[in-house]
Scaffold this motif. Structure first.
Motif, PDB file in Angstrom:
ATOM      1  N   MET A 145       0.643  -1.104   0.109  1.00  7.74           N
ATOM      2  CA  MET A 145       0.117  -0.045   0.001  1.00  7.74           C
ATOM      3  C   MET A 145       0.656   1.196   0.069  1.00  7.74           C
ATOM      4  N   ASN A 154      -0.987   1.669  -9.331  1.00 14.45           N
ATOM      5  CA  ASN A 154      -1.822   0.723  -8.735  1.00 14.45           C
ATOM      6  C   ASN A 154      -1.735  -0.635  -9.101  1.00 14.45           C
ATOM      7  N   SER A 170      -1.889  -9.399   1.631  1.00 15.96           N
ATOM      8  CA  SER A 170      -1.816  -8.080   0.611  1.00 15.96           C
ATOM      9  C   SER A 170      -2.847  -7.827  -0.094  1.00 15.96           C
ATOM     10  N   ALA A 174      -5.745  -4.718  -0.501  1.00 16.16           N
ATOM     11  CA  ALA A 174      -5.775  -4.281  -1.878  1.00 16.16           C
ATOM     12  C   ALA A 174      -7.101  -4.421  -2.309  1.00 16.16           C
ATOM     13  N   VAL A 179      -5.470  -0.990  -5.813  1.00 13.83           N
ATOM     14  CA  VAL A 179      -4.405  -1.821  -6.010  1.00 13.83           C
ATOM     15  C   VAL A 179      -4.705  -3.178  -6.750  1.00 13.83           C
TER      16      VAL A 179
END
Length: 447
Positions: A145, A154, A170, A174, A179
Motif C-alpha cells: 500500500m 496501482n 496483501s 488491496a 491496487v
C-alpha cells in the motif's frame, strides 16, 4: 447469567442501519466449513476442578514443540530465547508499556523503540525503520500500500515464492483500494517471470528471500529492472535470523524490507502475537508514507538527550483519513523482547547463531536426501529446505507425528491442491544431532 442489554427491536434497528437482514449475514465471508454448527461437544456445566482435569486431558493429546524432535517452519521458527529476555520484559516499566503519548514520562519506552529501529535498520541494510508492525504478513501488505501511495501507481507484482499468508494479507488490503496484485507461478525457482511482469504501471515488486520453499535469491538484477521502470522493490523474509549471514535487502538494492521478527526473542506462541519488521531507504517520500510510528532522538531545553515520536501516522494520533495504517501498540512488548534478545546477541552473536542454523540445516539435508526416493529440490538455502517425497507429504507428516517426530510442513497445506509430494523442513540451533538421527530413522520407517 449473561446481561444482554439489546432488545430484539434494538437488534433489528442496527441490522437495518447497516443493510443486512440477519446477524448470520455478518458472517457470510467465513466459509461454512469453518462455522460452528451447534454447541461444542462439552458438558454444559462442571466444577472448576473437573474443568481443569478435562481440559488438561485434552491438551495432553498434543505434542508441543519442546516435547519432540521439531522441524516445523514455513513462517514461524523454534529458537532458543535466553531467560534474561523474559526476566527483563516483566519489569514494571516495560510490562505495561503503552503508546508514549507523553514523552516526558515515557522515555524508557521511547528509548527501547529507538534502539529497536536502529537494530532493524542495521540488520536489513536500510536507513530508517519504524517502531514495529503486527507481524510479517501485515508488514508486507502495508508495504504494498505504501508503494502504491509513493509511486501513484496501482499494480503490484508478487513473486510466487512469497509466503501465501503474506500474499493473502496483501490481497485483503488491496481489495479495498485500487491496487491490483498479480502473483507469478510458485513452481518457478528464478525471478525471470517477476522481471517480465514489470511495466510502466507497476508500483512495486515483492520478492521473498529465503522464500517459502527455502530458496535464496540475489535481488540485484530484479532491483535494476524494477528501478528502470520506476517501480519499488519490496524484499520480504520470514526468518530474520537469516540476515545474520545472507546479504541484506538494502545491499541488494531493495527499497523496502519487511518481515517477521518472531525468531528473535518471541516464542512460537501458537501463532502469535508476533512482531513485524519494516524498514526503508532514507527518502522523504518513503518516510512520510511509512505506516506506524517512528521514534526519534533529540535534546530538551537544557540540552539533555531525549526521545520523542518524530512521526506517528496512525489513526489515534492524526485524522483518520490521513492515517497510513491503524497499527496499534500490542506489539510493543514483542518488539521489546526482540530488542533485548538482539542486544544480548550483538553483531557477532547473530552471525554465529545464523551459522549454527545453516550448519544444522545442511547436515539434516544431507541425511534426508540420502534416503531412497527422497530428493532435495532446494538448490540453495539457509535453515529451511524442501524435499520431494515418494508419498504425499501430508500423510508422511501425520505418520511421523504418530511416532514422535514433528517433521515439517506439507507444501500442500500452503497451496491446497498443489505440491502434494513436497515437504518443507526447517532446522535451527535448538536441534541436536540426536534429533537429526531420529528424523532420518523415522522418515526411513514411514517411507
Amino acid at each position: 447469567m449473561r446481561y444482554l442489554p439489546h432488545t430484539d427491536t434494538d437488534r433489528k434497528a442496527m441490522l437495518e442501519a447497516i443493510g443486512v437482514a440477519s446477524i448470520d449475514d455478518l458472517f457470510q465471508d467465513v466459509p461454512e466449513a469453518a462455522r460452528l454448527d451447534g454447541l461444542i461437544d462439552l458438558p454444559t456445566k462442571q466444577g472448576e476442578l473437573q474443568v481443569e482435569r478435562a481440559l488438561g486431558a485434552m491438551a495432553s493429546k498434543n505434542i508441543s514443540a519442546g516435547q519432540a524432535p521439531f522441524f516445523v517452519g514455513a513462517g514461524a521458527y523454534k529458537h532458543h530465547i535466553p531467560a534474561t529476555v523474559d526476566h527483563l520484559i516483566q519489569r514494571s516499566e516495560f510490562l505495561t508499556a503503552y503508546t508514549p503519548y507523553q514523552p516526558e514520562i515515557s522515555q524508557g519506552t521511547l528509548q527501547t523503540l529507538f534502539e529497536f529501529q536502529t537494530q532493524v535498520a542495521l540488520l536489513t541494510g536500510m536507513d530508517v525503520a519504524n517502531a514495529s508492525m503486527y507481524d510479517g504478513s501485515t508488514a508486507c501488505a502495508e508495504a504494498v500500500m505504501m508503494a502504491a501511495r509513493v509511486t501513484r501507481r496501482n499494480k503490484a507484482v508478487m513473486a510466487g515464492g512469497v509466503h501465501p499468508h503474506y500474499v493473502e494479507a496483501s490481497k485483503t488490503l488491496a481489495k479495498y483500494s485500487d491496487v491490483k496484485i498479480s502473483v507469478t507461478d510458485p513452481d518457478v525457482a528464478d525471478l525471470s517471470a517477476v522481471m517480465a511482469a514489470i511495466d510502466d504501471e507497476t508500483a512495486c515488486v515483492v520478492v521473498q528471500t529465503p522464500d517459502v520453499f527455502g530458496r535464496l535469491h540475489d535481488l540485484r538484477a530484479l532491483s535494476e529492472a524494477a528501478h528502470e521502470k520506476g517501480a519499488l522493490v519490496i524484499a520480504a523474509f520470514t526468518e530474520c535470523v537469516s540476515l545474520g549471514l545472507v546479504e541484506s535487502p538494502g545491499a541488494m538494492g531493495a527499497d523496502i524490507a519487511v518481515g517477521e521478527g518472531q525468531s528473535i526473542g518471541v516464542g512460537l506462541n501458537f501463532g502469535g502475537p508476533y512482531v513485524g519488521l519494516f524498514a526503508c531507504k532514507d527518502d522523504r517520500r518513503f518516510i512520510r508514507q511509512m505506516p506506524g510510528r517512528l521514534a526519534g532522538e533529540t535534546v530538551d531545553a537544557d540540552g539533555r538527550r531525549g526521545y520523542v515520536l518524530t512521526l506517528s501516522t496512525r489513526e489515534q494520533h492524526i485524522r483518520r483519513d490521513k492515517a497510513t495504517s491503524n497499527i496499534c501498540t500490542n506489539s510493543g512488548l514483542c518488539s521489546l523482547a526482540w530488542t533485548i534478545h538482539m542486544t544480548l546477541l550483538g553483531e557477532r552473536g547473530i552471525t554465529r547463531l545464523a551459522r549454527l542454523n545453516h550448519e544444522m540445516a545442511c547436515a539434516l539435508a544431507d541425511r534426508l536426501s540420502a534416503i531412497e526416493g527422497v530428493e532435495l529440490v532446494t538448490d540453495t538455502f539457509f535453515n529451511e529446505f524442501t524435499l520431494r517425497l515418494p508419498r504425499p507429504a501430508a500423510q508422511v507428516v501425520d505418520d511421523l507425528a504418530r511416532i514422535g517426530v514433528l517433521g515439517g510442513v506439507p507444501a500442500s497445506r500452503l497451496y491446497p491442491g498443489k505440491f502434494e509430494d513436497l515437504l518443507i523442513v526447517a532446522a535451527t540451533e535448538t536441534n541436536t544431532d540426536g534429533d537429526l538421527v531420529a528424523f532420518e530413522k523415522a522418515l526411513r520407517g514411514v517411507l
